[in-house]
Structures are given as structure tokens and as C-alpha cells.
Enzyme design. Structure first.
Site, PDB file in Angstrom:
ATOM      1  N   LYS A   1       6.997  10.310   7.373  1.00  0.00           N
ATOM      2  CA  LYS A   1       5.706  10.079   6.739  1.00  0.00           C
ATOM      3  C   LYS A   1       4.889   9.194   7.672  1.00  0.00           C
ATOM      4  O   LYS A   1       5.313   8.095   8.018  1.00  0.00           O
ATOM      5  CB  LYS A   1       5.893   9.396   5.379  1.00  0.00           C
ATOM      6  CG  LYS A   1       4.616   9.330   4.557  1.00  0.00           C
ATOM      7  CD  LYS A   1       4.865   8.767   3.166  1.00  0.00           C
ATOM      8  CE  LYS A   1       3.587   8.873   2.322  1.00  0.00           C
ATOM      9  NZ  LYS A   1       3.787   8.318   0.966  1.00  0.00           N
TER      10      LYS A   1
ATOM     11  N   THR B   1       5.157  11.755  -6.674  1.00  0.00           N
ATOM     12  CA  THR B   1       3.774  12.107  -6.993  1.00  0.00           C
ATOM     13  C   THR B   1       3.640  13.560  -7.406  1.00  0.00           C
ATOM     14  O   THR B   1       2.750  13.907  -8.189  1.00  0.00           O
ATOM     15  CB  THR B   1       2.873  11.808  -5.777  1.00  0.00           C
ATOM     16  OG1 THR B   1       2.929  10.420  -5.527  1.00  0.00           O
ATOM     17  CG2 THR B   1       1.445  12.207  -6.012  1.00  0.00           C
TER      18      THR B   1
ATOM     19  N   TYR C   1      -1.858   5.767 -10.752  1.00  0.00           N
ATOM     20  CA  TYR C   1      -1.096   6.813 -11.411  1.00  0.00           C
ATOM     21  C   TYR C   1       0.366   6.411 -11.452  1.00  0.00           C
ATOM     22  O   TYR C   1       0.793   5.470 -10.791  1.00  0.00           O
ATOM     23  CB  TYR C   1      -1.253   8.163 -10.704  1.00  0.00           C
ATOM     24  CG  TYR C   1      -0.581   8.233  -9.360  1.00  0.00           C
ATOM     25  CD1 TYR C   1      -1.180   7.728  -8.218  1.00  0.00           C
ATOM     26  CD2 TYR C   1       0.686   8.789  -9.229  1.00  0.00           C
ATOM     27  CE1 TYR C   1      -0.563   7.774  -6.993  1.00  0.00           C
ATOM     28  CE2 TYR C   1       1.331   8.848  -7.993  1.00  0.00           C
ATOM     29  CZ  TYR C   1       0.690   8.338  -6.881  1.00  0.00           C
ATOM     30  OH  TYR C   1       1.313   8.380  -5.679  1.00  0.00           O
TER      31      TYR C   1
ATOM     32  N   THR D   1       7.201  11.123  -1.784  1.00  0.00           N
ATOM     33  CA  THR D   1       7.039  11.266  -0.335  1.00  0.00           C
ATOM     34  C   THR D   1       7.447  10.019   0.447  1.00  0.00           C
ATOM     35  O   THR D   1       7.735  10.105   1.636  1.00  0.00           O
ATOM     36  CB  THR D   1       5.578  11.617   0.027  1.00  0.00           C
ATOM     37  OG1 THR D   1       4.725  10.589  -0.452  1.00  0.00           O
ATOM     38  CG2 THR D   1       5.177  12.956  -0.565  1.00  0.00           C
ATOM     39  N   ASP D   2       7.497   8.867  -0.231  1.00  0.00           N
ATOM     40  CA  ASP D   2       7.767   7.618   0.501  1.00  0.00           C
ATOM     41  C   ASP D   2       9.091   7.661   1.251  1.00  0.00           C
ATOM     42  O   ASP D   2       9.190   7.167   2.387  1.00  0.00           O
ATOM     43  CB  ASP D   2       7.785   6.422  -0.454  1.00  0.00           C
ATOM     44  CG  ASP D   2       6.403   6.040  -0.957  1.00  0.00           C
ATOM     45  OD1 ASP D   2       5.423   6.688  -0.554  1.00  0.00           O
ATOM     46  OD2 ASP D   2       6.310   5.086  -1.753  1.00  0.00           O
TER      47      ASP D   2
ATOM     48  N   SER E   1      10.057   7.548  -5.338  1.00  0.00           N
ATOM     49  CA  SER E   1      11.191   7.618  -4.406  1.00  0.00           C
ATOM     50  C   SER E   1      11.467   6.281  -3.729  1.00  0.00           C
ATOM     51  O   SER E   1      12.477   6.139  -3.044  1.00  0.00           O
ATOM     52  CB  SER E   1      10.963   8.725  -3.376  1.00  0.00           C
ATOM     53  OG  SER E   1       9.910   8.400  -2.509  1.00  0.00           O
TER      54      SER E   1
ATOM     55  N   GLU F   1      14.577  -2.223  29.229  1.00  0.00           N
ATOM     56  CA  GLU F   1      14.349  -3.668  29.405  1.00  0.00           C
ATOM     57  C   GLU F   1      15.499  -4.488  28.838  1.00  0.00           C
ATOM     58  O   GLU F   1      15.719  -5.628  29.238  1.00  0.00           O
ATOM     59  CB  GLU F   1      13.046  -4.072  28.710  1.00  0.00           C
ATOM     60  CG  GLU F   1      11.797  -3.693  29.481  1.00  0.00           C
ATOM     61  CD  GLU F   1      10.562  -4.256  28.801  1.00  0.00           C
ATOM     62  OE1 GLU F   1      10.275  -5.445  28.981  1.00  0.00           O
ATOM     63  OE2 GLU F   1       9.897  -3.484  28.071  1.00  0.00           O
TER      64      GLU F   1
HETATM   65  N1  GLU Z   1       5.755   6.051  -4.121  1.00  0.00           N
HETATM   66  C1  GLU Z   1       5.982   7.256  -4.833  1.00  0.00           C
HETATM   67  C2  GLU Z   1       7.131   8.058  -4.313  1.00  0.00           C
HETATM   68  O1  GLU Z   1       7.449   8.060  -3.153  1.00  0.00           O
HETATM   69  C3  GLU Z   1       4.776   8.109  -4.901  1.00  0.00           C
HETATM   70  C4  GLU Z   1       4.315   8.603  -3.544  1.00  0.00           C
HETATM   71  C5  GLU Z   1       4.443  10.090  -3.387  1.00  0.00           C
HETATM   72  O2  GLU Z   1       5.305  10.736  -3.978  1.00  0.00           O
HETATM   73  O3  GLU Z   1       3.631  10.612  -2.623  1.00  0.00           O
HETATM   74  O4  GLU Z   1       7.738   8.727  -5.107  1.00  0.00           O
END
Ligand code: GLU
Length: 332
Positions: free
Chosen positions: A170, A18, A31, A97-98, A64, A288
Site C-alpha cells: 500500500k 473498507t 466510516y 487495505t491497511d 485490518s 555502508e
Molecule cells: N483501516 C481499515 C482496514 O484496513 C480500513 C482501510 C481499508 O480497508 O481501506 O481495514
């Protein structure tokens, strides 16, 4: 450690995400990740007059969720070369970020501590109102250019916060402050003009913990759910998983039939790590579930995604014995 250059020289490796995303609407929802070229991002960064010299090298332009061996192998090679290059003081990786936590952790496990290595992303595309990408990027430059960031292993910078790769995850799908650290919270607060560390580095010694392998094995994650049976365990073994990670309920629990099937897998030489589908908290041995009897490993502080990364690195390095795997999870 001090820098060789008055203005730190930083190598920027671009993978997409992103932070390089474009919506073509300042307020729209949809996007595309990775649509903005790294050079374009660096041109914009250039207007911020940061105290650093940046050089760009694109690795990929993808979301990602599609990151894998090919990009990891290229990143590892580039960063290892940068660690050895006296012309480079630090490295930034722009990343979706994923899976930032997976890439950061894999690199942290397999690179020497050395020069600062910083992963950075964004939650809002570059052309969205209130976009966080340039702010996060400027913060990453501040961290990667600071000698105090050295020897801390791979760091992740999001929302004015610095996390260690081993801790970061995340924790929200859409908030700008989507990242949390567990078991340790943030290591530092950062702005483009300030950096305040308030935690010591957790890396002991500067050597990489594991050698970079020629390939990574298939390790499956099985998420436990109420009322499930053992068939998914058999299915994962049927596709040749070299290791299994249970994303269990609570402290890494699962229905008894699933535990028994996983115990048979472990007895058959397939390492099984019990982690938790719960966001936070330790998974300890023999609470457990009788880990001693079943031959399981407890994931301790690592969630399922990172437990899979560590197990892949271990198996790729020929470490498959549960006791040795447990030691690695204890000392992550
Ligand atoms: N799903 C995409 C990725 O991880 C966009 C999400 C992001 O970068 O925040 O690249």
C-alpha cells in the site's frame, strides 16, 4: 489447470475492511470498516450476473489494523481445506487495505501455489459516491475464476490491477489506486469481463515454502530517525522480541550507536534484518553497513512490514541462523 465446473465455484472468506465499510453518508469522511455483512455483499454481487457460483464464509468483521494470529490461523485453515476440496475452484478473501500485503504475503509463504487465492479490498466504503468495492470484488471473481490464475500464489486485486503477494504494498493513504508492486509491478490488468496477464508466475514449485506454525513470535520493527540513540533497541529486546527488523534510512542505515546495539542483539542470537524506511529500492548486503561483521541480514526487496512477516515465519519454523535467513530473503 482447468476447472472441474462450467461456472467456477468460488469460496469467499470475509474479514471486513473498507470493502465492507459503511459511512451512512455518500460524501462524508468518517466510516466504520467491516460493518456490512458478507451475505449482504454477496447479494449485491449476485445482481452483477457474473459467471461464477459464490459461497460465503465470514471469518471476522474488522478493520485490518486489528488482523492478527486468530484471523490468519482461520484463513490458513479455510484456504488449505479449499485447496484440497474438488468442489472449490478458487478463493477470495475480502480484507482491509491497511495490512492486505501482510496477510497476502504470510499466506503466500505458507500455502501451496495451487488454486487461485485472491485478496481484495476497497479504498472507499460501500455507500460512498464512486465506491470501488463492488468493482474490485467483481474483478476478484474474474481472477479467482480463471484457470490461468492458478499456480501463481496469493494475488491481490485492486483498481483493475493484479499484484503478486510478494511484491504488493500500500503506497498511498487514500487514492483508489493506492497499491504498487515492488520490485515487480502489476502482473495483470483485469476488468469484470477481461483478464490480461503480462507477467509469468514467480512461484517455483507448488509446495508451501514454510509450514504453518502453532504461533508466531514477537518481531519488532524499529524505525530509524536522525539523532536517535540506542535506547529503543534495548526497549525492544526488553519486551522479549525474538527478532528485530530495522526500518532504516536510505539503504537500511541507522546512527552508529543503533547499529552497534543491533549488532550486540545479533551476537546474542536475536536475528536482525535491515530494511529501508524508503518506499522502494533494494537493501543490499555490506554497502555502508558491514553486515558480515555485525551478523545482520539484508532485507533485499522487502519493506519493513513484509520483512517482519518473513522473519516471523522463519523463526516460527526454527530458522534463526543469519545465513539461512539471508537465503530466504534473497529468494523471497
Ligand atoms: N483501516 C481499515 C482496514 O484496513 C480500513 C482501510 C481499508 O480497508 O481501506 O481495514
Amino acid at each position: 489447470m482447468t476447472h472441474a465446473h462450467p461456472r467456477p465455484r468460488i469460496l469467499v472468506l470475509g474479514t471486513g475492511g473498507t470493502i465492507a465499510g459503511a459511512a451512512r453518508s455518500r460524501t462524508g469522511k468518517a466510516y466504520g470498516a467491516g460493518e456490512v455483512a458478507l451475505e449482504t455483499m454477496l447479494d449485491e454481487i449476485g445482481t452483477l450476473e457474473l459467471e461464477a457460483e459464490l459461497a460465503a464464509r465470514p471469518i471476522a468483521r474488522i478493520g485490518s489494523q486489528d488482523i492478527g494470529w486468530k484471523e490468519w490461523d482461520a484463513l490458513h485453515r479455510e484456504i488449505a481445506a479449499a485447496q484440497a476440496d474438488p468442489e472449490i475452484d478458487g478463493v477470495i478473501v475480502t480484507h482491509g487495505t491497511d495490512t492486505a500485503e501482510e496477510t497476502a504475503f504470510l499466506l503466500d509463504l505458507t500455502l501451496p501455489a495451487g488454486k487461485p487465492v485472491v485478496l481484495v479490498g476497497a479504498m472507499r466504503p460501500s455507500d460512498a459516491v464512486g465506491s470501488d468495492g463492488m468493482r474490485n470484488f467483481a474483478n476478484a471473481v474474474r481472477v479467482a475464476g480463471d484457470p490461468e490464475s492458478a499456480d501463481r500464489g496469493v494475488l491481490v486485486v485492486m483498481a483493475d490491477t493484479v499484484f503478486a503477494a510478494a511484491d504488493v504494498r500500500k503506497a498511498a493513504t487514500a487514492n483508489v489506486d493506492a497499491f504498487r508492486g515492488y520490485p515487480r509491478g502489476p502482473l495483470a490488468r483485469v476488468t469484470p469481463s477481461s483478464l490480461d496477464w503480462f507477467a509469468p508466475t514467480h512461484r517455483t514449485g507448488s509446495a508451501a515454502r514454510f509450514a504453518w506454525p502453532d504461533a508466531l513470535p514477537r518481531v519488532g520493527i524499529l524505525t530509524a530517525g536522525a539523532g536517535m540513540d540506542e535506547k529503543p533497541v534495548e526497549a525492544l529486546l526488553g519486551i522479549g522480541c525474538a527478532g528485530l527488523v530495522l526500518a532504516g534510512m536510505g539503504q537500511g542505515n541507522a546512527p552508529q550507536v543503533v547499529i552497534e546495539a543491533l549488532g550486540q542483539a545479533a551476537a546474542g542470537g536475536v536475528p536482525v534484518v535491515r530494511s529501508a524506511r524508503v518506499d522502494e529500492g533494494m537493501v543490499d548486503r555490506n554497502v555502508e553497513v558491514d553486515d558480515d561483521a555485525h551478523g545482520f541480514v539484508a532485507a533485499r526487496a522487502l519493506g519493513p512490514a513484509k520483512a517482519r512477516v518473513l522473519l516471523m515465519a522463519l523463526i516460527a519454523n526454527g530458522i534463526t541462523e543469519p545465513k539461512r535467513i539471508q537465503l530466504a530473503f534473497d529468494g523471497r
